[in-house]
Design an enzyme around this catalytic site. Structure first.
Site, PDB file in Angstrom:
ATOM      1  N   ARG A 165      -0.833  12.952   2.475  1.00  0.00           N
ATOM      2  CA  ARG A 165       0.177  13.031   3.545  1.00  0.00           C
ATOM      3  C   ARG A 165       1.324  13.966   3.171  1.00  0.00           C
ATOM      4  NH1 ARG A 165       2.455  10.262   7.930  1.00  0.00           N
ATOM      5  NH2 ARG A 165       4.668   9.752   7.771  1.00  0.00           N
TER       6      ARG A 165
ATOM      7  N   LYS B 297       0.844  -1.203   0.000  1.00  0.00           N
ATOM      8  CA  LYS B 297       0.000   0.000   0.000  1.00  0.00           C
ATOM      9  C   LYS B 297       0.881   1.255   0.000  1.00  0.00           C
ATOM     10  CE  LYS B 297      -3.698   2.247   2.644  1.00  0.00           C
ATOM     11  NZ  LYS B 297      -3.054   3.546   2.890  1.00  0.00           N
TER      12      LYS B 297
ATOM     13  N   HIS C  53      -1.943   8.459   0.432  1.00  0.00           N
ATOM     14  CA  HIS C  53      -2.177   8.468   1.883  1.00  0.00           C
ATOM     15  C   HIS C  53      -2.951   9.711   2.332  1.00  0.00           C
ATOM     16  CE1 HIS C  53      -0.990   6.225   5.585  1.00  0.00           C
ATOM     17  NE2 HIS C  53      -1.414   7.336   6.143  1.00  0.00           N
TER      18      HIS C  53
END
Length: 298
Positions: free
Chosen positions: A198, A171, A195
């Site tokens: 992020r 991932k 993410h």
């Protein structure tokens, strides 16, 4: 006055919204949203995402992780779970939800293997690692919930893949380069993800998804998360080649309001939205998505 630069999360949302659909109604049929993954059949390609610590971040949801799993079981969806104890994972799988466990890149190697073996013991659908937590935003090994992470090489990832008979999913893939490396070590799938934004300045997952899908040539499932909050969003990812999609943060208000049942209702609503888009574009089943139906506007 200087205009504020958009965050990665905002750019990701804008990219979704810039993709519009043709209508292809002639000879269309009532669609089937059923999908198969790792030998199991599911009612929808819309999965939960690998969330963690719902009870910690949301004190009004002390049993949040179990309720989250219930939402997937009730709606016939694949369930994903992130950081958490083996005891919590056991409670989640005890719901009967077909669950994929994503493990952080802990510095403690023994812990990684212990969590892989727990996933096997509990009958997980698959297991994997969240590589976009290897670094913090200053380029140092990350520390997450007071636990030290470490940088994992391709050789390290190969060892994890080879340590289990479960599909091992990587991932945090956001390039053809990394996708091909995952294929080379025998990964059982990848999650194309930034993410949730992020790191500011990273690509929207859908921007690079078609190139990744082409590069891996069907060798393993290609999943997508980040910003999906409707059946139309799911449609666009599937049309660009995703095998299935994950929804996480969007479901939290439903979980808080009505637990797993309410979140399951929302997953079903999104599946109906997806089915409607499939009907209007001539897509009869999960094998017939066509990227040419999408046009980018603006």
């Amino acid at each position: 006055m200087t205009e504020r630069a958009k965050t990665t999360k905002e750019v990701t949302r804008d990219y979704f919204d810039s993709l519009m659909l043709e209508m292809r109604l002639i000879d269309s049929e009532v669609p089937d949203t059923g999908t198969e993954l790792y030998g199991k059949k599911f009612q929808t390609p819309i999965m939960t995402a690998a969330l963690s610590h719902l009870g910690t971040f949301h004190p009004d949801m002390p049993n949040g992780m179990v309720q989250y799993a219930e939402s997937a079981r009730i709606s016939g969806a694949v369930h994903w779970i992130g950081m958490g104890s083996d005891e919590e994972f056991e409670a989640v799988t005890a719901t009967g939800a077909q669950t994929i466990r994503i493990i952080k890149p802990y510095a403690d190697e023994e812990k990684i293997y212990r969590m892989i073996h727990c996933a096997e013991r509990c009958g997980a659908l698959a297991v994997g690692m969240d590589i976009d937590h290897m670094f913090d935003l200053k380029g140092n090994p990350d520390v997450c919930r007071d636990e030290k992470m470490s940088v994992k090489s391709l050789g390290d990832l190969r060892k994890y893949v080879e340590s289990t008979e479960l599909p091992f999913i990587i991932k945090g893939v956001l390039s053809v380069r990394d996708a091909v490396k995952c294929m080379e070590i025998g990964a059982g799938g990848i999650v194309v993800s930034n993410h949730g934004g992020r790191l500011n300045g990273t690509l929207p997952p859908l921007c690079v998804l078609p190139e990744i899908v082409k590069a891996v040539g069907g060798q393993f499932p290609v999943f997508v998360d980040c910003g999906i909050c409707s059946g139309m969003d799911a449609y666009k990812a599937l049309a660009l080649g995703a095998s299935a999609v994950s929804v996480g943060g969007h479901l939290i208000p439903y979980l808080k309001k009505g637990g797993g049942e309410a979140a399951a209702v929302r997953i079903r609503e999104m599946t109906e939205e997806l089915k409607g888009a499939m009907a209007y574009t001539g897509v009869r089943n999960m094998h017939e998505f066509d990227p040419s139906v999408l046009r980018r506007i603006g």
